[in-house]
Design a protein around this motif. Structure first.
Motif, short mmCIF file in Angstrom:
data_model
loop_
_atom_site.label_atom_id
_atom_site.label_comp_id
_atom_site.label_asym_id
_atom_site.label_seq_id
_atom_site.Cartn_x
_atom_site.Cartn_y
_atom_site.Cartn_z
N THR A 113 0.83 -1.21 0.00
CA THR A 113 0.00 0.00 0.00
C THR A 113 0.86 1.25 0.00
O THR A 113 0.54 2.24 -0.68
CB THR A 113 -0.93 0.01 1.23
OG1 THR A 113 -1.70 -1.20 1.25
CG2 THR A 113 -1.88 1.20 1.19
N ALA B 19 -2.89 4.78 -4.55
CA ALA B 19 -3.65 4.51 -3.32
C ALA B 19 -3.86 5.82 -2.58
O ALA B 19 -3.00 6.70 -2.61
CB ALA B 19 -2.90 3.52 -2.42
N SER C 1 -4.20 0.47 6.37
CA SER C 1 -3.18 -0.57 6.28
C SER C 1 -2.16 -0.46 7.40
O SER C 1 -1.73 -1.46 7.99
CB SER C 1 -2.48 -0.49 4.92
OG SER C 1 -1.48 -1.48 4.80
#
Length: 483
Positions: free
Chosen positions: A424, A433, A441
């Motif tokens: 991520t 992202a 995350s």
């Protein structure tokens, strides 16, 4: 490089001048067993019982005693009967005396009596009109005394005292396992604080990096004002979190150092134990060992024996009592020490005394009933305690076997969280992202780290609790012994 420099700058004021120590869990437990105040207390509790048992054993051996009255001087006027004139008169007495005796005695446990062998000498000097010296000797006398129908304390001591000492040894092992449980709590509190501090450092470095990237992307209109402010807020919050983690880490170090008897300013770092190897604990062995060694159950066995002893004493004392004292030996009286040991006369003594209760209005019967009811209560309490310990053992074995699976699951979750956060982060850097995904995350990664450490802590707590309940080493499949 920026992360490394930041970590060093933050750590320097925290540990400047501190003694650096790295501990494993086994090393921390060994130090606690050797130096902690808790271990010192339980060892001295054991030593008290140890010397009590030594005193009991010594009382079973022959004892030698010397009784002396080195000097006794008397000068008084007292009333005496004059047999010649058949009247009482006052007479002046002026005398000096001394005596001594040496006695060897041996308790006889089966009957509750005592054998004795003694020798003694007395000296007396009278002053005045009838001045003179006298010596009275007992060269040797052997005898035996006991209560014929009375309570035999020696018989009950022979049953109770070894059990008390066995319970004391098991209590020491039990309490030392309790010390290990305390170490696990302090150790993993520090491990968790240490991990949270490391994560806070990484988080601050990441937030600083992300804010720098965000500023560049904001200038080329790739993110909005709200996103940039969110990144800045994350950076500020990360700094606050780091400060709180720093204080928590310092407190955890202080608590562990204090418990282990170390310098309270020590910089302690702990190694997180590896995931345990899967090992199933047999429930039947755990239950059998708990019934055999658990000090709480031994305490109840002791209570039952003591209650039976008290019932026996009360029952015996409610009837008539008879005491016997018999001895045979020699004695002599003379005006000089040498003659006091020549041609001694034979001395014999047989004495039987009786004590017979006639009317006590039910006092003795009431005491017997009280003692019998107390025995029933103690036996019921022992059974209840046994059921409670059995339930505790069953639940702890089940919990321990489950904890191994939870540790494996937590480790797998940690690996997945690390990989997810890393991917991520890379996607965020290249703009694929958003901030919410990155924050989610990151939170999952931190939770996975915390859950893994807590799973290890619960595993070791279950392990040492099971050892404490059973006093059994399941790794080497043998009972725990006092070293």
């Amino acid at each position: 490089m920026k992360k490394l420099l930041l970590s060093i700058l933050v750590l320097l004021p925290l540990f400047a001048g501190a003694q650096k120590v790295t501990l494993t869990l086994d090393r921390a437990i060994a130090m606690a067993n050797d130096s902690s105040l808790q271990a010192f207390r339980v060892k001295n509790m054991y030593l008290t019982q140890y010397w009590s048992y030594r005193s009991y054993r010594a009382a079973r051996l022959p004892s030698l005693s010397l009784n002396l009255t080195p000097a006794s001087y008397s000068h008084s006027i007292s009333k005496r009967y004059n047999s010649v004139d058949n009247v009482d008169i006052f007479m002046s007495q002026h005398s000096y005396s001394a005596d001594g005796s040496l006695q060897i005695s041996q308790n006889f446990d089966p009957l509750g009596g005592t054998f004795y062998l003694e020798t003694g000498l007395q000296y007396m000097r009278n002053f005045g009109d009838n001045a003179g010296n006298q010596f009275s000797s007992v060269p040797v006398r052997i005898g035996y005394s006991q209560s014929l129908i009375g309570f035999n304390q020696f018989k009950w001591d022979k049953k109770i005292e070894p059990l008390k000492f066995e319970k004391a040894k098991n209590e020491l092992i039990f309490n030392m396992q309790g010390v290990a449980e305390s170490v696990v709590n302090y150790y993993f509190a520090l491990a968790l604080a240490q991990e949270e501090y490391r994560l806070a450092l990484d988080n601050l470095a990441s937030c600083d990096t992300l804010y720098t990237i965000g500023e560049r992307r904001y200038k080329i209109l790739q993110i909005s004002d709200a996103d940039l402010l969110t990144l800045k807020l994350d950076k500020v919050n990360a700094g606050n979190t780091l400060e709180n983690a720093r204080m928590t880490l310092k407190r955890a170090m202080f608590s562990l150092a204090t418990f282990l008897g170390m310098d309270q300013n020590s910089e302690i770092s702990v190694k997180i134990p590896a995931a345990p190897m899967a090992k199933e604990i047999p429930l039947d062995i755990a239950l059998a060992e708990a019934k055999r060694h658990n000090p709480d159950l031994l305490q109840h066995r002791q209570n039952i024996l003591e209650a039976r002893r008290d019932l026996n004493r009360t029952s015996v004392e409610s009837r008539f009592n008879a005491n016997l004292n018999a001895s045979v030996g020699f004695n002599q009286v003379a005006t000089s020490l040498s003659k006091a040991y020549k041609d001694p006369s034979r001395q014999e003594l047989v004495q039987l005394s009786l004590s017979i209760p006639l009317v006590d209005w039910g006092v003795r019967k009431g005491k017997v009933n009280m003692a019998r009811n107390n025995l029933n209560v103690v036996e019921i309490a022992a059974r209840q305690q046994e059921l409670t310990i059995e339930e505790d053992v069953v639940m702890t074995v089940s919990d321990f076997n489950i904890q191994q699976q939870l540790v494996e699951s937590a480790l797998e979750a940690l690996d997945l969280a690390d990989m997810a956060y890393d991917r991520t982060m890379k996607r965020f850097i290249i703009g694929k992202a958003d901030i919410n995904s990155l924050t989610l995350s990151q939170n999952r990664q931190q939770s996975a780290n915390t859950n893994y450490i807590r799973a290890l802590q619960n595993y070791w707590l279950s392990y040492f609790k099971l050892r404490k309940l059973t006093l059994y080493d399941f790794e080497n499949m043998r009972s725990l012994d006092i070293e």
